[in-house]
Design a protein around this motif. Structure first.
Motif, PDB file in Angstrom:
ATOM      1  N   SER A 274     -20.486  10.378  11.601  1.00  0.00           N
ATOM      2  CA  SER A 274     -22.386  10.210  11.983  1.00  0.00           C
ATOM      3  C   SER A 274     -22.062  11.925  12.629  1.00  0.00           C
ATOM      4  CB  SER A 274     -21.715   9.325  13.275  1.00  0.00           C
ATOM      5  OG  SER A 274     -20.327   9.128  13.310  1.00  0.00           O
ATOM      6  N   TYR A 275     -22.997  11.803  13.342  1.00  0.00           N
ATOM      7  CA  TYR A 275     -23.764  12.479  13.926  1.00  0.00           C
ATOM      8  C   TYR A 275     -23.265  12.538  15.681  1.00  0.00           C
ATOM      9  CZ  TYR A 275     -25.943  15.085  10.202  1.00  0.00           C
ATOM     10  OH  TYR A 275     -26.029  15.972   8.866  1.00  0.00           O
ATOM     11  N   ARG A 276     -23.102  13.510  16.067  1.00  0.00           N
ATOM     12  CA  ARG A 276     -22.156  13.241  17.213  1.00  0.00           C
ATOM     13  C   ARG A 276     -23.472  12.039  18.407  1.00  0.00           C
ATOM     14  NH1 ARG A 276     -21.542  11.569  22.410  1.00  0.00           N
ATOM     15  NH2 ARG A 276     -20.486  12.153  23.218  1.00  0.00           N
TER      16      ARG A 276
ATOM     17  N   LEU B 262     -18.972   6.513  16.736  1.00  0.00           N
ATOM     18  CA  LEU B 262     -17.841   6.565  15.832  1.00  0.00           C
ATOM     19  C   LEU B 262     -17.176   4.985  16.275  1.00  0.00           C
ATOM     20  CD1 LEU B 262     -16.358   8.539  15.153  1.00  0.00           C
ATOM     21  CD2 LEU B 262     -15.102   8.918  17.387  1.00  0.00           C
TER      22      LEU B 262
ATOM     23  N   CYS C  97     -16.863  11.985  12.748  1.00  0.00           N
ATOM     24  CA  CYS C  97     -17.874  12.807  13.336  1.00  0.00           C
ATOM     25  C   CYS C  97     -18.443  14.522  12.948  1.00  0.00           C
ATOM     26  CB  CYS C  97     -18.000  13.590  14.990  1.00  0.00           C
ATOM     27  SG  CYS C  97     -18.115  11.933  16.309  1.00  0.00           S
TER      28      CYS C  97
ATOM     29  N   SER D 261     -18.923  17.510  11.901  1.00  0.00           N
ATOM     30  CA  SER D 261     -18.343  19.184  12.471  1.00  0.00           C
ATOM     31  C   SER D 261     -18.598  20.232  11.673  1.00  0.00           C
ATOM     32  CB  SER D 261     -16.821  19.231  12.785  1.00  0.00           C
ATOM     33  OG  SER D 261     -15.522  18.724  11.315  1.00  0.00           O
TER      34      SER D 261
ATOM     35  N   SER E  59     -16.616  17.592  17.317  1.00  0.00           N
ATOM     36  CA  SER E  59     -18.341  18.186  17.149  1.00  0.00           C
ATOM     37  C   SER E  59     -18.639  19.091  16.589  1.00  0.00           C
ATOM     38  CB  SER E  59     -18.768  17.649  17.866  1.00  0.00           C
ATOM     39  OG  SER E  59     -18.691  18.262  19.108  1.00  0.00           O
TER      40      SER E  59
ATOM     41  N   SER F 130     -12.921  12.448  16.348  1.00  0.00           N
ATOM     42  CA  SER F 130     -14.184  13.141  16.618  1.00  0.00           C
ATOM     43  C   SER F 130     -14.877  14.642  16.959  1.00  0.00           C
ATOM     44  CB  SER F 130     -14.090  12.120  18.791  1.00  0.00           C
ATOM     45  OG  SER F 130     -12.696  13.133  18.994  1.00  0.00           O
TER      46      SER F 130
END
Length: 348
Positions: free
Chosen positions: A290-292, A297, A272, A274, A251, A249
């Motif tokens: 994915s972008y935050r 997620l 995510c 990062s 970023s 998770s």
């Protein structure tokens, strides 16, 4: 050559693992390596180099003996390393394992530390670009690696049962983990569990951090998660190998090593963006990323739970692609670049 490594600590963590791996290979190839640590530093990796632990809690230039290269990493080690270099104790080269100003306090000290030496090593193109934009210094890349010890043991087929979803969880106290987006991680895992109550949720944390963290101990008391505290790489490798989907998770990371280790062990990666993880993670080819801001997620994890074919394809591709990243390659780049820096410096 004689390498002097001022190091804050060698506790469990990706940055510390990289220091340990590189230091050990420097020793194996005939270099003399001395690690200098403050009194509160701990050693949780096997280290072949000699370790000098001083009595003070803050490293100073007087603690650093003479060598050919003083290889700093964290900003707190860069200042005494540079002063020692100016005192004639060796050439200061910085191996930046993270870009501290954007996620740690005291950035009034960490930001100008990047102006101390032009001899800079970084972990990824993302970090390279960020430091170049902020400081005008273009660091040379020494990529992260994974030990051959971490590999796919092919035990998932034997375990059967529900799918296992795993993530690293670090101590929240002290505000050193905000960039890991762990509250977001837990909220997304709750959504996964609500959609698929049958899955098993695992959190991996260093044993020392579990002992110190009321937050992590509370998580275990809820009964929602299996909390694992691997004492060594054998246990960590097993937990990666029993994992079907590894979730990252964070970023903000210059390297993001655990996701790469999990891929090497055959887990499908959901992450995510990062920054540093784009060195090895490619959306829809070997992971789902994915972008935050997308808050996707949980949806990506659920997608892999419900699509066995995609999950297995990404896991297979991730394991294959991870083989490019070895500590041998990391060490080879470190030695080549440092030799070039030293030869150019003495030529001038």
């Amino acid at each position: 050559m004689r390498y002097i490594l001022p190091v804050y600590t060698l506790c469990h963590g990706g940055a510390q693992r990289m220091i340990a791996e590189l230091a050990n290979r420097l020793v194996d190839t005939g270099h003399e390596v001395l690690i200098v640590m403050p009194s509160q530093g701990v050693v949780e990796y096997e280290i072949k180099a000699r370790i000098l632990q001083v009595k003070e809690t803050i490293l100073q230039s007087r603690h650093i003996p003479k060598g050919d290269v003083i290889l700093s990493n964290f900003y707190t080690t860069a200042y005494p390393a540079q002063q020692a270099s100016e005192e004639g104790k060796g050439l200061h080269v910085r191996l930046s394992l993270c870009y501290e100003p954007t996620f740690l306090r005291d950035n009034q000290y960490s930001f100008p530390s990047y102006h101390l030496t032009p001899h800079l090593l970084v972990l990824s193109r993302w970090q390279q670009d960020m430091i170049f934009l902020n400081h005008g210094i273009k660091g040379r890349i020494v990529p992260v690696g994974v030990s051959r010890f971490f590999h796919n043991m092919h035990i998932r087929e034997q375990l059967n049962g529900p799918l296992r979803i795993t993530s690293i969880y670090r101590k929240e106290e002290g505000n050193f983990s905000w960039h890991r987006e762990q509250k977001y991680l837990l909220a997304e895992l709750d959504l996964v569990k609500a959609a698929h109550p049958e899955v098993i949720l695992n959190l991996i944390t260093p044993p020392g951090e579990y002992a110190e963290s009321e937050d992590i101990q509370f998580l275990q008391s809820t009964g929602k998660y299996n909390i694992y505290t691997p004492e060594n790489d054998e246990e960590l490798r097993y937990h990666y190998n029993e994992t079907d989907i590894y979730v990252s998770s964070g970023s903000y990371d210059t390297g993001s090593l655990p996701g790469l280790e999990a891929m090497r062990c055959g887990a499908a990666l959901v992450a995510c963006y990062s920054g540093g993880n784009t060195e090895y993670a490619v959306h829809e080819r070997n992971c789902l990323m994915s972008y935050r801001y997308e808050n996707r997620l949980a949806k990506d994890v659920i997608r892999l739970i419900e699509d066995d074919h995609l999950r297995l394809k990404l896991a297979k591709n991730g394991e294959r692609d991870s083989n490019v990243f070895t500590w041998e390659k990391s060490y080879s780049e470190l030695e080549r670049i440092v030799n070039d820096i030293v030869s150019r410096f003495h030529a001038n």
